[in-house]
Each structure stands twice: as C-alpha cells, then as structure tokens.
Write an enzyme that holds these catalytic residues in place. Structure first.
Site, PDB file in Angstrom:
ATOM      1  N   GLN A   9       0.840  -1.194   0.000  1.00 36.75           N
ATOM      2  CA  GLN A   9       0.000   0.000   0.000  1.00 36.75           C
ATOM      3  C   GLN A   9       0.876   1.246   0.000  1.00 36.75           C
ATOM      4  O   GLN A   9       1.903   1.284   0.672  1.00 36.75           O
ATOM      5  CB  GLN A   9      -0.888  -0.017   1.251  1.00 36.75           C
ATOM      6  CG  GLN A   9      -2.060   0.919   1.202  1.00 36.75           C
ATOM      7  CD  GLN A   9      -3.100   0.591   2.265  1.00 36.75           C
ATOM      8  OE1 GLN A   9      -3.135  -0.517   2.772  1.00 36.75           O
ATOM      9  NE2 GLN A   9      -3.945   1.536   2.590  1.00 36.75           N
ATOM     10  N   SER A  88       4.336  -6.455   2.805  1.00 34.54           N
ATOM     11  CA  SER A  88       3.001  -6.343   3.407  1.00 34.54           C
ATOM     12  C   SER A  88       1.927  -6.848   2.436  1.00 34.54           C
ATOM     13  O   SER A  88       1.916  -8.031   2.089  1.00 34.54           O
ATOM     14  CB  SER A  88       2.752  -4.899   3.850  1.00 34.54           C
ATOM     15  OG  SER A  88       1.564  -4.790   4.601  1.00 34.54           O
ATOM     16  N   LEU A  89       1.052  -5.984   1.944  1.00 34.81           N
ATOM     17  CA  LEU A  89       0.053  -6.374   0.945  1.00 34.81           C
ATOM     18  C   LEU A  89       0.703  -7.115  -0.230  1.00 34.81           C
ATOM     19  O   LEU A  89       0.129  -8.053  -0.789  1.00 34.81           O
ATOM     20  CB  LEU A  89      -0.656  -5.117   0.432  1.00 34.81           C
ATOM     21  CG  LEU A  89      -1.406  -5.233  -0.900  1.00 34.81           C
ATOM     22  CD1 LEU A  89      -2.656  -6.070  -0.722  1.00 34.81           C
ATOM     23  CD2 LEU A  89      -1.733  -3.868  -1.455  1.00 34.81           C
ATOM     24  N   ARG A 113      -9.172  -8.431   3.323  1.00 32.85           N
ATOM     25  CA  ARG A 113      -8.138  -7.827   4.174  1.00 32.85           C
ATOM     26  C   ARG A 113      -8.337  -6.313   4.271  1.00 32.85           C
ATOM     27  O   ARG A 113      -8.283  -5.736   5.358  1.00 32.85           O
ATOM     28  CB  ARG A 113      -6.759  -8.144   3.576  1.00 32.85           C
ATOM     29  CG  ARG A 113      -5.545  -7.605   4.332  1.00 32.85           C
ATOM     30  CD  ARG A 113      -4.287  -7.932   3.530  1.00 32.85           C
ATOM     31  NE  ARG A 113      -3.045  -7.743   4.265  1.00 32.85           N
ATOM     32  CZ  ARG A 113      -2.294  -6.659   4.206  1.00 32.85           C
ATOM     33  NH1 ARG A 113      -2.681  -5.644   3.447  1.00 32.85           N
ATOM     34  NH2 ARG A 113      -1.165  -6.582   4.885  1.00 32.85           N
ATOM     35  N   HIS A 198       0.228  -3.603  11.165  1.00 29.43           N
ATOM     36  CA  HIS A 198       1.282  -4.488  11.670  1.00 29.43           C
ATOM     37  C   HIS A 198       1.601  -4.217  13.145  1.00 29.43           C
ATOM     38  O   HIS A 198       2.755  -4.154  13.555  1.00 29.43           O
ATOM     39  CB  HIS A 198       2.541  -4.399  10.792  1.00 29.43           C
ATOM     40  CG  HIS A 198       2.268  -4.823   9.385  1.00 29.43           C
ATOM     41  ND1 HIS A 198       2.064  -6.144   9.042  1.00 29.43           N
ATOM     42  CD2 HIS A 198       2.117  -4.110   8.246  1.00 29.43           C
ATOM     43  CE1 HIS A 198       1.815  -6.208   7.735  1.00 29.43           C
ATOM     44  NE2 HIS A 198       1.830  -4.998   7.240  1.00 29.43           N
ATOM     45  N   GLN A 247       0.564 -12.302   9.617  1.00 33.95           N
ATOM     46  CA  GLN A 247       1.185 -11.103   9.059  1.00 33.95           C
ATOM     47  C   GLN A 247       0.574  -9.782   9.528  1.00 33.95           C
ATOM     48  O   GLN A 247       1.280  -8.794   9.738  1.00 33.95           O
ATOM     49  CB  GLN A 247       1.147 -11.178   7.522  1.00 33.95           C
ATOM     50  CG  GLN A 247       2.059 -10.192   6.827  1.00 33.95           C
ATOM     51  CD  GLN A 247       1.412  -9.607   5.582  1.00 33.95           C
ATOM     52  OE1 GLN A 247       0.307  -9.086   5.621  1.00 33.95           O
ATOM     53  NE2 GLN A 247       2.117  -9.710   4.467  1.00 33.95           N
TER      54      GLN A 247
END
Length: 297
Positions: A9, A88-89, A113, A198, A247
């Site tokens: 992102q 991440s994503l 998500r 996170h 995650q």
C-alpha cells in the site's frame, strides 16, 4: 538468480494499470474479471479516479494487487523467478504470481483484508511513524519501554538499514517519537495513515481475515516465497497460510527478507507493480554487495 518483488500500500497512482488494460487482451480480461468479483468497477477508479479516491483502503489494496499481479502475468515467459517476495500487501501478489494462490482467491482475500483493516482502524484508532537514522535495536528498546498493553507501540516495518516504521496507539507512538529524537534519530515523523498496521491494534482484522484465509485453498508455489513474518523462504502451503494469517499483527521484516534472498543467490531484483519504493529499499539493503541489478517493470 532472479527475484521478483511486489510493492504494498502506498504505491498507487492515478492511471495505474491503464497501459496494460489498453494494450493487452489478457490483462483487459483479468481486470474485467476483477470488476465482476469486487462488484464495482475498480478499473474506473484506477484509471481516472482522484488521489483521494485511490487512498481508500478498500480501493488501494486491490488496486495495487491487480496492477502487480497482472503485470507479472503479462510478462509471460519473461516472468521466471527463482524466488519471490512482497512487502506487506505485496505478499499476496507474490503468492498469486508464484502460483500458491489462484488469481480470484487472491483478489477476494485482498479485498477481505482491506475491509477488515478499515474496520479495525475505525474500532481502534492508531497511527504509524517513520524513524530515520537509528539502529534497529535502539528503536526496539525504546518501543519496549514506552509500550503498554493498553497503549502499545511496536516496530512494524523493517524497510532498510536506518529506516524503520513504528506503529500503535497514537499517544504511545508520539511518546516514542520524542524519545527516539532524544536518542539521536534524524527524523521520527508521524505518518498520515489511517491506522496502526502491523501492530496488536490490528487483532480484530486478523481475527476476521483468519477465517477467510483458512477457507481458501493454498497450493505449492513454483518457487520459494519469502514471507514477512520471519524473512525466510517457504514452499509448504500450510506454513505459507499460517504465516499469512500472522502477518497483519506481526512486523514486516523486509530488510531480513532481502538479505536472505541475497544469501540464497539473488542478484537480479525486479519490482513488479506500481512505484519504485522497493527498488530504493533494496538498493540500501544491498549497499556494498557486488553484482546486484535492481529494476522495475
């Protein structure tokens, strides 16, 4: 050895993916399939929407995922990774590109998500801050001193040596920033983000996403997938699934991930998707290592 990496992102921009849509029939078909799955024309927002439209989490995450995955698919035989990883994503994009997840399943999970994270942000407001110019261990120690169960602050993104993002309760993040500056950080800047990604504050989103991931079939990938939670290579579908569930509340260990890719022989890194953020991070992580090539598509 070739490593393909996928951004997260923040890489979005107006017009993203339009060249692929206009010039490649296979890409157009996948984008239209995505519109159908999502129930709205995300392509209209990607190609013509404003920056504010693209900033909405429910749009941003599937948009970056689609651009990244479809770009990889359109490479055809030129997409020949020895290993993949995503920030991440971007880990979802990497898993689809490597064949561990089907395109449709990956898109549904990314959309789930995004919605779960948006809800978690509204339920438990939080923030993130970028810390520049301090050793990771110093940042970890200060976060541990400031953090409490009610007001946590943790190390969220290990982006590259000297750049780490912290995440958590707004007051705790601001207090940590003051201490980090006093400890010698060049910058400790609160970021304009909608939530504490996170960090433990994403637990409601993790609980929601866990059910969706558990119900999705994961396959053996065509090459090792390096995952954020431990920075290690994985090929076992069940392990990949568990790491993906972990995650959302765990740190993104990107520095360690790239270091482990290089240790396994990666010398040619290609960022697949919008932006150049990962190319910049990898250049800093790989500083002093000979024979490294970094590019984007």
């Amino acid at each position: 050895m070739k490593a393909f990496v996928f951004p997260g992102q923040g890489a979005q921009f107006t017009g993203m993916g339009k060249d692929l849509y206009d010039n490649n029939p296979a890409a157009k078909e996948l984008f239209e399939k995505a519109n159908e799955i999502l129930g709205f024309r995300i392509t209209d927002i990607m190609f013509e929407g404003t920056a504010d439209d693209l900033k909405q989490t429910r749009v941003t995450q599937p948009a970056v995922f689609l651009h990244s995955v479809i770009a990889a698919i359109c490479m055809g035989d030129a997409f020949n990774p020895a290993m993949v990883g995503g920030h991440s994503l971007g880990e979802f994009s990497a898993l689809v590109a490597a064949g561990a997840l089907r395109f449709e399943d990956g898109l549904r999970l990314v959309y789930a998500r995004a919605q779960a994270m948006q809800k978690a942000c509204e339920m438990v407001p939080g923030t993130m801050a970028a810390v520049i110019g301090l050793e990771d261990s110093v940042i970890e120690d200060i976060c541990a001193q400031v953090s409490t169960e009610e007001k946590p602050v943790v190390c969220a993104n290990y982006n590259n040596p000297g750049q780490l993002v912290i995440s958590g309760n707004k007051e705790a993040v601001e207090a940590a920033c003051e201490q980090l500056k006093a400890a010698g950080a060049k910058r400790a800047l609160v970021l304009p983000v909608g939530g504490a990604f996170h960090s433990p504050l994403m637990q409601p989103a993790k609980d929601e996403l866990e059910a969706a991931i558990a119900a999705t079939e994961f396959l053996t990938p065509r090459c090792p997938v390096y995952q954020n939670v431990d920075g290690q290579a994985h090929t076992d579908a069940a392990t990949i699934k568990q790491n993906l569930i972990a995650q959302l509340t765990a740190s993104v260990r990107w520095t360690q991930e790239v270091q482990n890719m290089m240790a396994a022989g990666a010398r040619d890194f290609t960022e697949c998707g919008p932006g150049k953020a990962l190319q910049g991070m990898i250049a800093k992580i790989a500083k002093g290592v000979e024979g490294i090539t970094i590019q984007g598509i």
